[in-house]
Design a protein around this motif. Structure first.
Motif, PDB file in Angstrom:
ATOM      1  N   LEU A 272      -7.620   1.610  -1.450  1.00 16.93           N
ATOM      2  CA  LEU A 272      -6.307   1.104  -1.849  1.00 16.93           C
ATOM      3  C   LEU A 272      -5.183   2.089  -1.520  1.00 16.93           C
ATOM      4  O   LEU A 272      -4.356   1.844  -0.653  1.00 16.93           O
ATOM      5  N   ASP A 273      -5.135   3.234  -2.231  1.00 15.37           N
ATOM      6  CA  ASP A 273      -4.036   4.188  -2.066  1.00 15.37           C
ATOM      7  C   ASP A 273      -3.963   4.722  -0.644  1.00 15.37           C
ATOM      8  O   ASP A 273      -4.967   5.191  -0.083  1.00 15.37           O
ATOM      9  N   HIS A 274      -2.781   4.634  -0.045  1.00 17.60           N
ATOM     10  CA  HIS A 274      -2.508   5.088   1.319  1.00 17.60           C
ATOM     11  C   HIS A 274      -3.287   4.294   2.380  1.00 17.60           C
ATOM     12  O   HIS A 274      -3.296   4.680   3.543  1.00 17.60           O
ATOM     13  N   THR A 275      -3.946   3.218   1.958  1.00 16.56           N
ATOM     14  CA  THR A 275      -4.687   2.388   2.912  1.00 16.56           C
ATOM     15  C   THR A 275      -4.156   0.954   2.872  1.00 16.56           C
ATOM     16  O   THR A 275      -3.473   0.524   3.793  1.00 16.56           O
ATOM     17  N   LEU A 276      -4.443   0.225   1.801  1.00 18.05           N
ATOM     18  CA  LEU A 276      -3.868  -1.109   1.678  1.00 18.05           C
ATOM     19  C   LEU A 276      -2.402  -1.064   1.292  1.00 18.05           C
ATOM     20  O   LEU A 276      -1.671  -2.032   1.487  1.00 18.05           O
ATOM     21  N   TRP A 277      -1.998   0.024   0.712  1.00 24.10           N
ATOM     22  CA  TRP A 277      -0.573   0.225   0.421  1.00 24.10           C
ATOM     23  C   TRP A 277      -0.221   1.690   0.597  1.00 24.10           C
ATOM     24  O   TRP A 277      -1.095   2.562   0.598  1.00 24.10           O
ATOM     25  N   GLY A 278       1.056   1.954   0.753  1.00 23.73           N
ATOM     26  CA  GLY A 278       1.537   3.328   0.831  1.00 23.73           C
ATOM     27  C   GLY A 278       1.816   3.847  -0.565  1.00 23.73           C
ATOM     28  O   GLY A 278       2.442   3.167  -1.381  1.00 23.73           O
ATOM     29  N   VAL A 280       0.388   6.261  -4.181  1.00 21.41           N
ATOM     30  CA  VAL A 280      -0.727   6.365  -5.130  1.00 21.41           C
ATOM     31  C   VAL A 280      -0.304   5.631  -6.388  1.00 21.41           C
ATOM     32  O   VAL A 280       0.600   6.074  -7.107  1.00 21.41           O
ATOM     33  N   VAL A 281      -0.936   4.522  -6.636  1.00 18.96           N
ATOM     34  CA  VAL A 281      -0.466   3.669  -7.719  1.00 18.96           C
ATOM     35  C   VAL A 281      -0.531   4.362  -9.070  1.00 18.96           C
ATOM     36  O   VAL A 281       0.346   4.180  -9.922  1.00 18.96           O
ATOM     37  N   VAL A 286       3.440   0.742  -9.740  1.00 16.11           N
ATOM     38  CA  VAL A 286       3.349  -0.421  -8.855  1.00 16.11           C
ATOM     39  C   VAL A 286       4.637  -0.620  -8.066  1.00 16.11           C
ATOM     40  O   VAL A 286       4.620  -0.899  -6.865  1.00 16.11           O
ATOM     41  N   ALA A 287       5.766  -0.457  -8.713  1.00 18.99           N
ATOM     42  CA  ALA A 287       7.042  -0.760  -8.058  1.00 18.99           C
ATOM     43  C   ALA A 287       7.315   0.146  -6.870  1.00 18.99           C
ATOM     44  O   ALA A 287       8.038  -0.246  -5.942  1.00 18.99           O
ATOM     45  N   ALA A 288       6.765   1.350  -6.863  1.00 19.85           N
ATOM     46  CA  ALA A 288       7.050   2.314  -5.791  1.00 19.85           C
ATOM     47  C   ALA A 288       6.116   2.172  -4.601  1.00 19.85           C
ATOM     48  O   ALA A 288       6.304   2.857  -3.582  1.00 19.85           O
ATOM     49  N   LEU A 289       5.116   1.330  -4.687  1.00 20.20           N
ATOM     50  CA  LEU A 289       4.178   1.197  -3.582  1.00 20.20           C
ATOM     51  C   LEU A 289       4.872   0.599  -2.366  1.00 20.20           C
ATOM     52  O   LEU A 289       5.730  -0.281  -2.483  1.00 20.20           O
ATOM     53  N   LYS A 290       4.473   1.071  -1.193  1.00 16.98           N
ATOM     54  CA  LYS A 290       5.082   0.626   0.060  1.00 16.98           C
ATOM     55  C   LYS A 290       4.178  -0.432   0.708  1.00 16.98           C
ATOM     56  O   LYS A 290       3.100  -0.122   1.212  1.00 16.98           O
ATOM     57  N   ILE A 291       4.631  -1.682   0.658  1.00 23.70           N
ATOM     58  CA  ILE A 291       3.914  -2.797   1.286  1.00 23.70           C
ATOM     59  C   ILE A 291       4.965  -3.696   1.924  1.00 23.70           C
ATOM     60  O   ILE A 291       5.875  -4.167   1.245  1.00 23.70           O
ATOM     61  N   GLY A 292       4.846  -3.954   3.216  1.00 21.20           N
ATOM     62  CA  GLY A 292       5.806  -4.817   3.874  1.00 21.20           C
ATOM     63  C   GLY A 292       7.139  -4.126   4.083  1.00 21.20           C
ATOM     64  O   GLY A 292       7.307  -2.931   3.804  1.00 21.20           O
ATOM     65  N   GLY A 293       8.101  -4.877   4.583  1.00 23.87           N
ATOM     66  CA  GLY A 293       9.414  -4.309   4.845  1.00 23.87           C
ATOM     67  C   GLY A 293       9.376  -3.322   5.982  1.00 23.87           C
ATOM     68  O   GLY A 293       8.680  -3.507   6.979  1.00 23.87           O
ATOM     69  N   ALA A 331      -1.949  -3.739  -9.850  1.00 24.81           N
ATOM     70  CA  ALA A 331      -1.162  -3.618  -8.622  1.00 24.81           C
ATOM     71  C   ALA A 331      -1.467  -4.765  -7.664  1.00 24.81           C
ATOM     72  O   ALA A 331      -0.557  -5.348  -7.061  1.00 24.81           O
ATOM     73  N   VAL A 332      -2.750  -5.086  -7.520  1.00 26.84           N
ATOM     74  CA  VAL A 332      -3.126  -6.189  -6.633  1.00 26.84           C
ATOM     75  C   VAL A 332      -2.538  -7.509  -7.133  1.00 26.84           C
ATOM     76  O   VAL A 332      -2.054  -8.334  -6.344  1.00 26.84           O
ATOM     77  N   ALA A 333      -2.534  -7.691  -8.444  1.00 28.23           N
ATOM     78  CA  ALA A 333      -2.106  -8.971  -9.014  1.00 28.23           C
ATOM     79  C   ALA A 333      -0.591  -9.124  -9.076  1.00 28.23           C
ATOM     80  O   ALA A 333      -0.082 -10.250  -8.993  1.00 28.23           O
ATOM     81  N   THR A 334       0.150  -8.003  -9.217  1.00 36.75           N
ATOM     82  CA  THR A 334       1.578  -8.136  -9.544  1.00 36.75           C
ATOM     83  C   THR A 334       2.542  -7.681  -8.462  1.00 36.75           C
ATOM     84  O   THR A 334       3.717  -8.042  -8.517  1.00 36.75           O
ATOM     85  N   HIS A 335       2.108  -6.873  -7.488  1.00 40.68           N
ATOM     86  CA  HIS A 335       3.072  -6.442  -6.480  1.00 40.68           C
ATOM     87  C   HIS A 335       3.487  -7.650  -5.639  1.00 40.68           C
ATOM     88  O   HIS A 335       2.638  -8.336  -5.051  1.00 40.68           O
ATOM     89  N   PRO A 336       4.784  -7.917  -5.540  1.00 46.70           N
ATOM     90  CA  PRO A 336       5.226  -9.151  -4.872  1.00 46.70           C
ATOM     91  C   PRO A 336       4.960  -9.204  -3.371  1.00 46.70           C
ATOM     92  O   PRO A 336       4.971 -10.291  -2.784  1.00 46.70           O
TER      93      PRO A 336
END
Length: 623
Positions: A272-278, A280-281, A286-293, A331-336
């Motif tokens: 997960l951390d640094h792999t599926l998202w940027g 460390v959750v 959760v809000a600071a994770l880097k996904i998309g954009g 994090a998986v369930a709530t990050h938009p």
């Protein structure tokens, strides 16, 4: 300092190939990056004495292959050997003389017929076109030749089906720079290129034939970098291809072979951390994770999108993360911006235990081997630990930059199949239903109570147009409950059904949690003395331990008795993965030894009352 992989292989060869030494070979081969070194490693491991020693360890699945070409391809057999040994498969490759690809097949395969290769690769370069062009500057003649070659290959494939048979691997044909640049006017260049593209499109269409795979030379060039052999090698040895290209080609043919053997990987395990998202959750939230954009979030979303597409084609997804379980799941369930959802994962391990143990746990929960798994983790230390403790797991060599994560996973081709079925596309849902069944098992008072509450029903289907692909796939992919190890090609099954030589059936299962799909396949033949023989019986690991297998054989016994057969024979041929079923037939009242069993049909055991039998068309029969 660790010993270089090639040096370690040389040392193993000098000291003698023991079973323990053989266990190190796949990992050492996977650690070799340079194609020339891989070729050298393949040569080290294909000499007569080494081949015999490797076969004697029982660690490698044997397979026979054929290789044809329109130019010199001497590096391919050792490169192919190295690629397959890295996956636990030992190849015996038969070849023919220089540029004998047409004659070998049209003459009835005099060199390959006795070998009976499971897969034969035929690597063609543009000499296959221009060897029948009198004037290479005559664009009209080149256009006509390009238009005619696909039909010639179609005829060639028809002859191939007769001998040697098996899977045929063709390729699109690049137009070499030396051929193209002979024309000095741009109009002729454009006409030739257009004809060439039409020809390759028609060659790709040949993949619609059963038992035919067509590889894209353009795609392989993208992986290899250089396509053409050096001018010096072209003149000295008749080479058309660079070693880098031949290495990429051998790896792709190896993927075809693994698919044919049912050895394609089944499960993608993701960090997960640094792999599926940027980020460390647990530290960042959760809000600071880097996904998309913007980058790097776009790179992590790209990896998730690829994983999602793989799951839609039957690849099981799992998580193995160093995290608190509740935090990771939240994090998986709530990050938009998550592309993947909780429902996409068939298993989820987020804790602080070593990841090799968690990967083994996931394999056990899904009832697959760890050799069916691919591991993705940004941390080189975690990847190294996985390679050391579970060397059979394929570890994706991720680059330091997450921008390359998705490409690195896609490039491996670990999940490639010969064809997809509806059951493949529904596999994720089927395994999630299996997890609910396991929860019900845990809550049941007894095993029999659980099996009755499961309300399993099976239906037997005779081979036909709608289930042919899945029946062939089950024989090809199933490794654990595969009683004889026999694998059948689509053409072979169709021919034997048409001639009455054998009868093939599928078994469909459903239960209180949903439809399991077509989960079993069985081949029956009638012996000269009237006995029926179960030539092979395979069953998906998804439905083990529910007495479906007992019910199926019980139905065969009853059908044989009703048809007046004196008995039913069954065989168990040991393979690397079917040992747990060595006593399957004796447990059902068959007598015999040494893997050869027979039931005299005088006393038939009762069928399990918790498995209902449908009343469809599928009563077993043999011509």
């Amino acid at each position: 300092m660790a010993e270089a992989p090639l040096a370690a292989l040389r040392a193993l060869k000098r000291s003698g190939i023991t079973e323990a030494a053989a266990g190190r070979i796949p990992g050492l081969l996977r650690a070799i990056d340079d194609p020339v070194d891989r070729e050298t490693a393949g040569l080290l491991l294909t000499g007569s004495a080494v081949r015999t020693a490797l076969a004697g360890t029982g660690r490698f699945t044997p397979v026979r292959l054929g290789l044809l070409a329109s130019s010199t391809v001497d590096p391919v057999p050792p490169l192919l050997a190295a690629a397959l040994l890295a996956e636990g498969v030992q190849a015996e490759t038969g070849t023919t003389g220089f540029d004998q690809w047409r004659f070998e097949i049209l003459a009835g395969a005099p060199n390959l017929k006795e070998l009976a290769p499971a897969v034969t690769a035929c690597l063609l370069d543009d000499t296959a076109v221009f060897d029948k062009v009198a004037d290479p500057l005559d664009v009209v003649e080149v256009e006509e030749r390009c238009a005619g070659l696909p039909a010639e290959l179609d005829t060639w494939l028809t002859a191939f089906e007769g001998a040697p048979g098996g899977i045929a691997v063709l390729n699109t044909i690049p137009l070499s720079a030396l051929r193209r640049d002979r024309w000095v006017d741009y109009a002729s260049k454009a006409r030739a290129e257009a004809a060439w593209h039409r020809m390759n499109a028609a060659i790709l269409d040949l993949a619609g034939r059963a038992g035919v795979v067509v590889l894209s030379a353009e795609s392989l060039t993208g992986r290899a970098g250089a396509q053409a052999a050096s001018d010096r090698m072209r003149h000295l040895g008749g080479h058309a291809w660079s070693t880098d290209f031949l290495d990429a080609y051998a790896r792709e043919v190896a993927r075809v072979v693994l698919a044919r053997l049912g050895r394609a990987r089944k499960c993608l395990v993701l960090d997960l951390d640094h792999t599926l998202w940027g980020g460390v959750v647990g530290d960042d939230g959760v809000a600071a994770l880097k996904i998309g954009g913007a980058y790097p979030g776009s790179a992590h979303a790209e990896l998730q999108s690829l994983a999602k597409d793989l799951s839609r084609q039957g690849v099981l997804l799992a998580v193995a993360s160093k995290n608190d379980d509740a935090v990771a799941r939240d994090a998986v369930a709530t990050h938009p911006d998550m592309v993947l959802t909780a429902d996409d994962f068939s298993a989820f391990r987020a804790d602080w235990n070593p990841k090799p143990g968690n990967v083994s746990s996931v394999a056990g929960a899904l009832n697959i081997g760890t050799d069916a798994m691919v591991f993705v983790d940004d941390n080189p230390a975690e990847r190294g630990l996985m390679e050391h403790q579970l060397p059979e797991v394929a570890v994706v060599p991720l680059p330091a930059d997450p921008a390359g994560y998705a490409a690195a996973l896609a490039r491996g081709g670990w999940f490639n199949q010969l064809a997809l079925t509806d059951e493949d596309r529904e596999r994720g849902a089927l395994y999630r239903a299996r997890a609910r069944r396991e929860e019900a098992r845990a809550d049941a008072v007894s095993v029999e109570d659980y099996l009755r509450e499961l309300d399993t029903a099976i239906t037997v289907e005779a081979y036909g147009t709608l289930n042919a692909g899945r029946i062939v796939q089950l024989f090809g992919k199933t490794n654990q409950f595969n009683l004889t190890g026999l694998r059948y090609g689509a053409d072979d099954v169709a021919r034997r059904v048409e001639t009455g030589e054998a009868a093939f059936f599928g078994v469909r299962a459903a239960d209180a949690f949903g439809d399991n799909g077509l989960v079993g396949a069985l081949a029956l033949v009638r012996e000269p003395d009237g006995d029926w023989t179960i030539e092979n019986f395979v069953l998906s690991c998804r439905v083990f331990s529910r007495n479906i297998e007992d019910t199926v054989v019980g139905l065969v016994l009853r059908a044989a008795r009703d048809a007046g057969a004196p008995g039913v024979r069954g065989r168990h041929v040991p393979t690397a993965k079917n040992g747990r079923f060595a006593d399957f037939y004796p447990a059902l009242g068959f007598t015999g030894a040494g893997g050869e069993f027979r039931h005299d049909l005088t006393r038939l055991a009762e069928l399990p009352d918790w498995v209902a039998v449908g009343t469809g068309e599928g009563k077993f029969h043999v011509s």
